[in-house]
Design a protein around this motif. Structure first.
Motif, PDB file in Angstrom:
ATOM      1  N   SER A 147      -3.103  19.895  11.550  1.00  0.00           N
ATOM      2  CA  SER A 147      -2.042  18.773  11.349  1.00  0.00           C
ATOM      3  C   SER A 147      -1.441  18.700  10.199  1.00  0.00           C
ATOM      4  O   SER A 147      -0.394  18.228   9.824  1.00  0.00           O
ATOM      5  CB  SER A 147      -2.939  17.480  11.568  1.00  0.00           C
ATOM      6  N   ARG A 151       4.694  19.429   9.309  1.00  0.00           N
ATOM      7  CA  ARG A 151       4.946  18.256   9.853  1.00  0.00           C
ATOM      8  C   ARG A 151       5.476  18.253  11.383  1.00  0.00           C
ATOM      9  O   ARG A 151       5.221  17.479  12.097  1.00  0.00           O
ATOM     10  CB  ARG A 151       6.576  17.613   9.389  1.00  0.00           C
ATOM     11  N   ARG A 156       0.120  17.357  14.557  1.00  0.00           N
ATOM     12  CA  ARG A 156       0.440  16.306  13.551  1.00  0.00           C
ATOM     13  C   ARG A 156       0.008  14.982  13.996  1.00  0.00           C
ATOM     14  O   ARG A 156      -0.409  14.265  13.050  1.00  0.00           O
ATOM     15  CB  ARG A 156       1.882  16.386  13.272  1.00  0.00           C
ATOM     16  N   ASP A 157       0.107  14.459  15.186  1.00  0.00           N
ATOM     17  CA  ASP A 157      -0.049  13.166  15.633  1.00  0.00           C
ATOM     18  C   ASP A 157      -1.438  12.929  15.935  1.00  0.00           C
ATOM     19  O   ASP A 157      -1.593  11.787  16.438  1.00  0.00           O
ATOM     20  CB  ASP A 157       1.093  12.853  16.532  1.00  0.00           C
ATOM     21  N   TYR A 158      -2.291  13.901  15.461  1.00  0.00           N
ATOM     22  CA  TYR A 158      -3.665  13.583  15.901  1.00  0.00           C
ATOM     23  C   TYR A 158      -4.332  12.852  14.835  1.00  0.00           C
ATOM     24  O   TYR A 158      -5.351  12.156  15.001  1.00  0.00           O
ATOM     25  CB  TYR A 158      -4.418  14.794  16.025  1.00  0.00           C
ATOM     26  N   HIS A 160      -3.085   9.774  11.057  1.00  0.00           N
ATOM     27  CA  HIS A 160      -2.031   8.973  10.774  1.00  0.00           C
ATOM     28  C   HIS A 160      -1.486   9.527   9.471  1.00  0.00           C
ATOM     29  O   HIS A 160      -2.183   9.746   8.372  1.00  0.00           O
ATOM     30  CB  HIS A 160      -2.618   7.681  10.473  1.00  0.00           C
ATOM     31  N   TRP A 161      -0.079   9.709   9.458  1.00  0.00           N
ATOM     32  CA  TRP A 161       0.526  10.310   8.401  1.00  0.00           C
ATOM     33  C   TRP A 161       1.739   9.407   7.642  1.00  0.00           C
ATOM     34  O   TRP A 161       2.333   9.136   8.832  1.00  0.00           O
ATOM     35  CB  TRP A 161       1.023  11.786   8.654  1.00  0.00           C
ATOM     36  N   TYR A 193      -2.213  11.028   4.275  1.00  0.00           N
ATOM     37  CA  TYR A 193      -2.840  10.848   5.608  1.00  0.00           C
ATOM     38  C   TYR A 193      -3.768   9.723   5.132  1.00  0.00           C
ATOM     39  O   TYR A 193      -4.250   9.444   4.241  1.00  0.00           O
ATOM     40  CB  TYR A 193      -3.868  11.963   5.825  1.00  0.00           C
ATOM     41  N   ASN A 205      -5.764   9.302  15.364  1.00  0.00           N
ATOM     42  CA  ASN A 205      -4.777   8.385  15.850  1.00  0.00           C
ATOM     43  C   ASN A 205      -4.811   8.234  17.448  1.00  0.00           C
ATOM     44  O   ASN A 205      -4.533   8.959  17.975  1.00  0.00           O
ATOM     45  CB  ASN A 205      -3.270   9.083  15.641  1.00  0.00           C
ATOM     46  N   ASN A 208      -2.432   8.289  20.104  1.00  0.00           N
ATOM     47  CA  ASN A 208      -1.999   9.540  20.829  1.00  0.00           C
ATOM     48  C   ASN A 208      -2.897   9.878  22.141  1.00  0.00           C
ATOM     49  O   ASN A 208      -3.958   9.785  22.038  1.00  0.00           O
ATOM     50  CB  ASN A 208      -1.953  10.534  19.808  1.00  0.00           C
ATOM     51  N   THR A 242       0.164   0.919  13.732  1.00  0.00           N
ATOM     52  CA  THR A 242       0.612   2.083  12.917  1.00  0.00           C
ATOM     53  C   THR A 242       2.228   1.889  12.430  1.00  0.00           C
ATOM     54  O   THR A 242       2.672   2.795  11.907  1.00  0.00           O
ATOM     55  CB  THR A 242       0.828   3.024  14.145  1.00  0.00           C
TER      56      THR A 242
END
Length: 582
Positions: A147, A151, A156-158, A160-161, A193, A205, A208, A242
């Protein structure tokens, strides 16, 4: 005509039998129906694996150590073990930072050791409840490594960025971070993060669906192995808004209101129930029980199809370094019992791996009061409605460790980073250390005291936390030999509870609500009724039995004598008595 006569005769016989059955049921069975479940009847014994028994001399407890002590666990009279995390982990937060959910931490042993342990537990009719840590993972988990790599990485969406070009993210409070900020800048992708706990525990996250499916697959893996239950660590924090709106200044003083039970959480639990819990006869409990009694019901009521039981912190949040009032204790536990009297189910506990030792917090750990205090508290836990959770060592009356004096003596990340934060903010550090000496999590994590040999029989090496000096007297070997010990009293209580539906399912009624020293209550089921009387003070106090009901059969007494004169019962300091209805 003959057929008609035969039919009439048969009908009269059926009616007569039914009437007899009704009469019989009325006299022998409780009026209220009972929804019996194994997890309601369980007596849960929590084992902190690092501190239970070491077999390889590295100073850290292991699975083989648990295996070697299972006869002891069985003999306690408990019926289930809750095991703190044993998965692969860099150990930033003692295993609550998982790097591989399908593997065993090398400190503890191997998967073969786990399989043996589970098999040996089941051979002794002991069920196993596993910790599932999925609000966050370790930053060394392969998901997070991927992750943070770019980007556009599929993982990546596993997590919180927050991209740096949007400016600093809205402030979020971190429970374990020395700086207090839950956003950590990561130079690799020029982004922040989120970590509600330490920097090495990035939050997953849950919006997801791939993350959710990963978790359900992990839980299924362990359920297929034969695990009997799951405790969901910090899960009431899993759902997040989010869009990350700004929170009001000072929100961290009441962060639970902003972090717990956010939109989406119930959807996740229903989905988890459908994919995992409903397919296995497993127990499910989440750390925390929402922000209100209503939210607790929304988690655990059977028709919600989410989890089995509430694990609320109101009770363990009562004691502070300056002490607490028994009235608050009685009000808190009575409130929770009343709220769940007709629907839902709760847990009963006074300690766990996140608390200091219960006898040091709720009663009196000094001589000569330690033993009766510990017996009294165990009597409370094992005589209330709800599933009791008993923390390892409390069956001996283990206490806070006087060796934990200065910050250098602590290993808990919450203590170490909390100290750094308090110092940077100019807090009174003497008060901070005083609070650690009373309430640090490390007090509840010092090694089990098995005997009077070196290192209390826990290890042949150097223990990871110092052994409490009182191990010479407070240990399993000594207490097994003493019929009046805390340990043998604990075993009497588990035997009484296992043989008494009234202590599991019976109604609870508080008596003497205004008494400053005594917590008294009844447990009632049908014609069976118990009276529990607990003296929470070092004073001798008297109660008038006729004011409490007609009870005379002694079931439990944590003293060798019972000072009863006519209708007056004089209680010794920290005396605990259970009487049955005459």
């Amino acid at each position: 005509m003959k057929k008609l006569l035969l039919f009439s005769l048969l009908l009269s016989v059926i009616i007569s039998c039914n009437e007899n059955k009704k009469t019989s049921n009325t006299s022998t069975e409780p009026e209220q129906s009972i929804d019996k479940k194994w997890w309601k009847e369980a007596i849960v014994y929590q084992i902190y694996p690092r501190s239970f028994q070491d077999t390889d001399g590295d100073g850290v407890g292991d699975l083989q150590g648990i295996i070697n002590r299972l006869d002891y666990v069985k003999d306690l009279g408990v019926t289930a073990v809750w095991l703190n995390p044993i998965y692969s982990s860099p150990n930033d937060d003692n295993g609550y930072d998982v790097s591989d959910y399908r593997n065993i931490m090398s400190d503890f042993g191997t998967m073969e050791d786990f399989d043996t342990m589970l098999s040996e537990m089941h051979a002794r009719d002991i069920k196993l409840v596993m910790d599932i840590v999925v609000n966050h993972s370790s930053d060394e988990h392969p998901w997070f490594k991927e992750s943070r790599s770019s980007r556009d990485n599929p993982y990546r969406d596993y997590y919180h960025w927050w991209p740096a070009e949007k400016g600093e993210p809205p402030y979020r409070y971190s429970l374990f971070d020395a700086e207090g900020n839950a956003w950590k800048y990561d130079e690799k992708t020029d982004a922040y993060y989120l970590h509600y706990f330490s920097q090495k525990q990035p939050d997953l996250n849950w919006e997801n669906p791939k993350v959710r499916q990963e978790v359900y697959d992990i839980m299924t893996y362990w359920a297929e192995k034969g695990v009997d239950g799951f405790r969901l660590d910090a899960f009431q924090f899993a759902a997040k808004d989010t869009t990350f709106p700004e929170f009001p200044k000072g929100f961290e003083k009441n962060f639970i209101q902003y972090y717990a039970m956010q939109d989406g959480l119930h959807d996740y639990l229903k989905e988890m129930n459908e994919q995992v819990f409903s397919k296995y006869d497993v127990m499910s409990v989440a750390e925390g029980a929402g922000r209100t009694l209503e939210e607790a019901h929304e988690l655990v009521d059977a028709d919600r199809n989410e989890i089995n039981m509430a694990y609320a912190f109101d009770g363990v949040d009562i004691p502070k370094a300056e002490g607490y009032k028994l009235s608050t204790f009685k009000e808190t536990f009575s409130k929770w019992d009343s709220a769940f009297a007709d629907k839902g189910w709760i847990s009963i506990f006074l300690s766990n791996h996140d608390q200091a030792r219960m006898v040091s917090r709720y009663a009196n750990d000094s001589l000569p009061y330690r033993a009766p205090s510990a017996k009294m508290l165990n009597t409370f836990i094992l005589s209330m409605r709800g599933t009791p959770y008993c923390y390892f060592g409390d069956e001996l009356g283990m206490t806070n460790n006087p060796k934990l004096q200065n910050i250098e003596d602590y290993q808990d990340i919450a203590a170490i980073n909390g100290y750094k934060k308090a110092k940077s903010q100019g807090e009174d550090m003497e008060t901070f250390i005083q609070n650690l000496r009373f309430g640090s999590r490390d007090h509840g994590r010092t090694p089990m005291q098995w005997d009077a040999s070196e290192h209390a029989g826990f290890t042949s090496g150097n223990p990871w936390l110092p052994i409490n000096p009182n191990y010479v007297d407070v240990n399993t070997e000594a207490e097994l030999a003493d019929k009046n010990s805390v340990l043998n009293h604990f075993k009497k209580m588990t035997a009484l509870r296992r043989g008494s539906d009234v202590l599991i399912y019976g109604d609870y009624a508080l008596l003497l609500p205004e008494h400053p020293h005594v917590h008294a209550y009844t447990r009632s089921l049908g014609d069976e009724q118990f009276l529990v009387i607990l003296n929470f003070s070092k004073e001798k106090v008297s109660v008038i039995l006729e004011e409490l009901g007609n009870f005379s059969e002694l079931k439990i007494n944590n003293y060798s004598n019972l000072n009863k004169k006519a209708n007056e019962l004089q209680l010794e300091p920290y005396q605990a008595v259970i009487l049955a209805k005459s």
